[in-house]
Design an enzyme around this catalytic site. Sequence first.
Site, PDB file in Angstrom:
ATOM      1  N   LYS A 172       1.020  -0.896   0.014  1.00  0.00           N
ATOM      2  CA  LYS A 172      -0.021  -0.239   0.000  1.00  0.00           C
ATOM      3  C   LYS A 172       0.845   1.038  -0.188  1.00  0.00           C
ATOM      4  O   LYS A 172       1.895   1.394   0.479  1.00  0.00           O
ATOM      5  CB  LYS A 172      -0.828  -0.136   1.315  1.00  0.00           C
ATOM      6  CG  LYS A 172      -1.602  -1.318   1.331  1.00  0.00           C
ATOM      7  CD  LYS A 172      -2.109  -1.073   2.514  1.00  0.00           C
ATOM      8  CE  LYS A 172      -1.715  -1.639   3.569  1.00  0.00           C
ATOM      9  NZ  LYS A 172      -2.814  -1.422   5.257  1.00  0.00           N
ATOM     10  N   THR A 203      -8.236   8.684   9.385  1.00  0.00           N
ATOM     11  CA  THR A 203      -8.200   7.451   8.966  1.00  0.00           C
ATOM     12  C   THR A 203      -7.408   6.398  10.153  1.00  0.00           C
ATOM     13  O   THR A 203      -6.858   5.523   9.307  1.00  0.00           O
ATOM     14  CB  THR A 203      -6.559   7.755   8.120  1.00  0.00           C
ATOM     15  OG1 THR A 203      -5.306   8.488   9.273  1.00  0.00           O
ATOM     16  CG2 THR A 203      -6.898   9.217   7.121  1.00  0.00           C
ATOM     17  N   GLY A 205      -7.649   3.188  11.581  1.00  0.00           N
ATOM     18  CA  GLY A 205      -8.370   1.849  11.020  1.00  0.00           C
ATOM     19  C   GLY A 205      -8.958   1.468   9.349  1.00  0.00           C
ATOM     20  O   GLY A 205      -9.365   0.815   8.881  1.00  0.00           O
ATOM     21  N   THR A 206      -7.840   2.505   8.741  1.00  0.00           N
ATOM     22  CA  THR A 206      -8.137   2.049   7.235  1.00  0.00           C
ATOM     23  C   THR A 206      -7.121   1.055   6.636  1.00  0.00           C
ATOM     24  O   THR A 206      -7.823   0.300   6.040  1.00  0.00           O
ATOM     25  CB  THR A 206      -7.219   3.311   6.458  1.00  0.00           C
ATOM     26  OG1 THR A 206      -5.208   3.644   7.023  1.00  0.00           O
ATOM     27  CG2 THR A 206      -7.882   4.641   6.802  1.00  0.00           C
ATOM     28  N   GLY A 207      -5.956   0.946   7.620  1.00  0.00           N
ATOM     29  CA  GLY A 207      -5.437  -0.804   6.577  1.00  0.00           C
ATOM     30  C   GLY A 207      -5.685  -1.930   7.889  1.00  0.00           C
ATOM     31  O   GLY A 207      -6.951  -2.916   6.697  1.00  0.00           O
ATOM     32  N   CYS A 208      -6.912  -1.336   8.367  1.00  0.00           N
ATOM     33  CA  CYS A 208      -7.609  -3.233   8.868  1.00  0.00           C
ATOM     34  C   CYS A 208      -8.887  -2.993   8.198  1.00  0.00           C
ATOM     35  O   CYS A 208      -9.300  -3.921   8.071  1.00  0.00           O
ATOM     36  CB  CYS A 208      -8.265  -3.149  10.579  1.00  0.00           C
ATOM     37  SG  CYS A 208      -6.701  -2.022  11.889  1.00  0.00           S
TER      38      CYS A 208
END
Length: 267
Positions: A172, A203, A205-208
């Site tokens: 990412k 932003t 928790g974007t990866g989760c």
Amino acid sequence: MKNVLTIAGSDSCGGAGIQADLKTMSALGVYGMSVITAVTAQNTVGVIDVQEIDKKIVECQIRCIFDDINVDAVKIGMVSNSEIIETITNLLIEYKAKNIVVDPVMVSKSGYFLLKPEAVEKLKKLISISHVVTPNIPEAETLTGMKIINEDDMKKAALCISKMGPKYVLVKGGHRCNDANDILYTGKDFIKIKGYRIQTKNTHGTGCTLSSSIASYLAKNYGIEDAVKESKNYITKAIENSFSIGHGVGPVGHLVELYKKAGVDFE
């Protein structure tokens, strides 16, 4: 309905971890289940403390799910120590788990180390059995030992991580490389998943959210490229509809369509 299991830490302010995963899965029309690996005390300002769950309880949670329910995909997030990682890896192999999505969570946005340094090698073993692994730039740098500055570096990192054994690698780029473009490596080709940078501080928790979205689409029998593209669309819309709930980094809008129907006004 498809069933998706998240194995991750709990976020007390609800924007990341287990809570973000279950919201995402609900939004995308799959049934979410959870195995909690740690309880975090955190808010929008940062992570205050972490209590790891005993590996025996982690094992029991996993066995309870797989012994009773068909699991169509598994998303793995925060797994902080070697014993827990080894337990998860061995059980997923034992149960022949499919569509395993590993989000190699290492450091929170506030700088709190969520993965112990000595556990990185065990994490690589978990990555080796995954269907797809989804590191951001700092995580990819830790896994490969290389500095990532541009898109070519992202491709080199994806290639390096692929040698650890996962079927697919998604690096990412949102942290600093480009205009939030990601690179999906299929084992043969590099596919650019285009994005654009949204000007917001919210932003959390974007990866989760992205990784649990990918798991949800894989459970619904999407191919990897379509699963990633649909998930990119979902997280982009969620960031566009993020909101403030505290003094720091607020959550993304996991359930924005539901909120709209309920007449919620975030202004």
